[in-house]
Structures are given as structure tokens and as C-alpha cells.
Design a protein around this motif. Sequence first.
Motif, PDB file in Angstrom:
ATOM      1  N   THR A 134       9.216  10.129   0.694  1.00 39.12           N
ATOM      2  CA  THR A 134      10.457   9.744   0.025  1.00 39.12           C
ATOM      3  C   THR A 134      10.185   9.105  -1.339  1.00 39.12           C
ATOM      4  N   SER A 184      11.607  10.851  -4.677  1.00 44.26           N
ATOM      5  CA  SER A 184      12.665  10.129  -5.387  1.00 44.26           C
ATOM      6  C   SER A 184      12.234   9.754  -6.801  1.00 44.26           C
ATOM      7  N   SER A 237      11.817  13.060  -8.886  1.00 45.34           N
ATOM      8  CA  SER A 237      13.141  13.613  -9.167  1.00 45.34           C
ATOM      9  C   SER A 237      13.901  12.720 -10.142  1.00 45.34           C
ATOM     10  N   THR A 276      19.286  11.942  -3.662  1.00 42.85           N
ATOM     11  CA  THR A 276      19.885  13.254  -3.462  1.00 42.85           C
ATOM     12  C   THR A 276      19.800  13.654  -1.991  1.00 42.85           C
ATOM     13  N   TRP A 277      20.694  14.561  -1.606  1.00 43.98           N
ATOM     14  CA  TRP A 277      20.678  15.014  -0.218  1.00 43.98           C
ATOM     15  C   TRP A 277      19.444  15.870   0.056  1.00 43.98           C
ATOM     16  N   GLN A 278      18.902  16.523  -0.967  1.00 41.76           N
ATOM     17  CA  GLN A 278      17.705  17.342  -0.748  1.00 41.76           C
ATOM     18  C   GLN A 278      16.527  16.489  -0.282  1.00 41.76           C
ATOM     19  N   ILE A 279      16.415  15.276  -0.838  1.00 44.57           N
ATOM     20  CA  ILE A 279      15.308  14.405  -0.430  1.00 44.57           C
ATOM     21  C   ILE A 279      15.498  13.958   1.016  1.00 44.57           C
ATOM     22  N   VAL A 325      17.051  15.616   3.364  1.00 39.19           N
ATOM     23  CA  VAL A 325      16.752  16.778   4.220  1.00 39.19           C
ATOM     24  C   VAL A 325      15.244  16.981   4.322  1.00 39.19           C
ATOM     25  N   ALA A 326      14.544  16.843   3.191  1.00 42.91           N
ATOM     26  CA  ALA A 326      13.089  17.034   3.199  1.00 42.91           C
ATOM     27  C   ALA A 326      12.407  15.990   4.073  1.00 42.91           C
ATOM     28  N   SER A 356      13.423  16.613   7.793  1.00 43.96           N
ATOM     29  CA  SER A 356      12.831  17.872   8.262  1.00 43.96           C
ATOM     30  C   SER A 356      11.348  17.688   8.547  1.00 43.96           C
TER      31      SER A 356
END
Length: 410
Positions: free
Chosen positions: A39, A43, A46, A371-374, A376-377, A380
Motif C-alpha cells: 500500500t 500510494s 501513484s 484510489t480504489w485500484q490500490i 483492490v490490489a 487481492s
Amino acid sequence: MSRPLFIEHFQNAYHSLRLTRMRTALTTLGVAIGVASITVILSLSSGIAQVISHQVQELGGNIAVVRPGVQHNDLAGFANPTIEQNYTTSTITEQDLSDINQINGVDKAAPLMVINGTLKSKSNTVKQSTIVATTPELADIAQLPIADGQFIDSVTNKNTAVIGSKLAVDLFGTDQPIGQSFTTNGQQFTIIGILKPMNNPINYNNIDFDHTLILSLESGKTFHQGTAQIQQIDVSAKNKDDLPRIINDITSKMTGNHLGEQDFSVLSGQQVSQPTNRFFIALTVVMTIIASISLLVGGIGIMNIMLVGVAERTREIGLRKAVGASNGNIVMQFLVESLIISILGGILGYIGGYLIAFIISTFLTFNPALTWQIAVAALSTSIVVGVIFGLYPALRAARKDPIESLRHYH
């Protein structure tokens, strides 16, 4: 799987993990540390990408940059950043700069020669300062705001400098040092201009102009025995619609200059916002190694606690299979336990990672991206760890012979 059976698996897993709180907490902590590291990496990287991308868009989307070396997005480029230009001599020459200026549709082109040096004034010394040697066109391309004085030009291009607002205070103890002198690399320079403080000083050149000294390219060349070490050329197009054609023309012209070898990159749009400085490459490599080791340790912890659980609950497994539980049900029962640990670790790691990223950002000039992508990553990754390291114990439990299992007593 029917919903009641899933709920039963969840309830059994909760009961089992609750009986072994300390083991479960320590295993969860291992996963959380790994996810937190991921994370932090995502973060922060990004965050700077968002800042740079925003700055490029503010400039009208007509900017391209030329950098030495071919930027690799594959595993080899990531694992070995020295493939790129960071530790090698730049192949970009003044002839390239001259040819780019001649391309139809190019408005301005400015070189960036980045040098580290110690600055000495009468009162202070600033070590490892960033010095940028460039041409007057940089002020227009990057829209650098002048607070006082003037930018370097063709008339005052020797022994003069423009200074960032924070560096001015560090070096001279004032934000109004016009006319004051300092020395670097054995040469004396006079301040002729001061940049305004910038809200997000790390721009698409990956340079913090608040802490930067700007010299003319001719002055910068004297630090390298008269040779220009150009690390980047910023190019602005008169019309942004012409930018793709201009990029092709730059690529074609420079490939010819470099004897057919395309040992450079021409970037535009989102490509420009990819962090390339050594700090972020080093940070990414170090944090990725830490994250990988932490996730491996966390995964081994999950496997260990699950194997212990299988050994301790052999009789329970035998009873379940004796009353009709299938191998799939046994596998799912233990996988649910593994997933609860990994998902819990993922959530805690995601939250903890952001807290760490925000603490680190207090020493930087940008905020971490949220972000939501982070999310999810991060989650996941924790789920994958839970499945991979929980599958073997679950299969081992499912393969137990029910009769042999029933002979075990607690």
C-alpha cells in the motif's frame, strides 16, 4: 455451495480462530505488514504520478519530453533500473536539441542538465543541492513563475543564476537575495532571479524547483569540461494536435543522429508522469523486496497455523467425513479459515499502509494517492496469499482417512 453450508464454515472458522487468538493475531500481523508495504509503494508512487499528470494537463497537453535510454516496463527493467539512464552517460547531444528546434510545429525546446553541487554563500553552505543548467526556453515551457528579478536569458547567460524560494532562504537566509553571490564547483555566480513558491514543486521534470538553482547551459557545461550532459529535453508543440507527428519526427531524426540506435525515449501524456528519479526507483525496489519477504513470511505463517490446526483437529475431521462431509467440504472449511486470516490482515495492512504513507508524505511535497485500484490490489494480494498458503493444509485435511482420523483423541 449453499448459503447455509458457507455460513456454517464461517462459524466453525470463527470458533476455531477464536480458540487460538495469539497464533491467529501473529499470523494476521505477518500478512498485514506485507500488505502495508504494498500500500505504501502504490500510494506514494501513484501520488507523485497524479501530481505530475495534473501539471502536464495544466500545460495544455502539448508537452513531450525526450530522455536518454529506453524506459522498460517489463520485469528486467524493474529489477535492474541501471538498464535505464540513471547511472550511464546520457546519449542526448546538443545536436539533437538543435535538430528538434528545427522540426515543423515545435514551439520551444529546452534541455535539462541536472548537476548536484555544494553551494556556498558568505553566511551558509548548502550541500547536495540540485542545479539545473538549461536555456531561457524552459521558463515558458514549464511556466516557471518569477517572483523577483528575471530568468536567465541570452544576454545574462554567464555567471548568473535563478534560485528557488526555499533554497534562497537556506543559502542566504532571506527570500530576497537578488544581487548576492555564491560559489559552486569553484565558480562564482550572482543571483538575478527568484522563483515563486510552487504548491506542488515536483513537476514533470521530477525536479523540486523550490530547492533548485538554475544556471545557463553554457555555465553548466563548464562543470563537465565543456560537454553538455543533457538528461532531458522538454518540447512544447504549437498545436497539441500535431504532437503525435512531432514525436515521430523527433524519433526519426534522433535515431538518425544516433546511427540507427534508438537509445532514447520520447514521452507524452501519462507517460511523462511515470516517476523515473532514483529515489522512487530505489524506494520501489526496497519496498517491493520488503513486501515480498513479509508476504512470504505471512503466507508461511498461515500455512503453519493451518497445518497445526489440521493436526489438532484430526478427530473432528474424521467425524465430519463419517457423517457425510465430502472432501470439497473439508477443503472449503479450512480455506475459509485461511481466507479470514488473510483478508483481516489485508484490511489492517491497507489501513496501516495509508497511515505510514501519510506520515512519510509529511517529509515530501505531495500526498499519497487514495484510489480504489490500490484497495483492490492490496486486498487481492492478501486473498491470493490466503488461497495459495491455505490450500495445502486444506487438501491434507481432506485426504485424511476417516477411520484413521477417528482413532485420534484430544
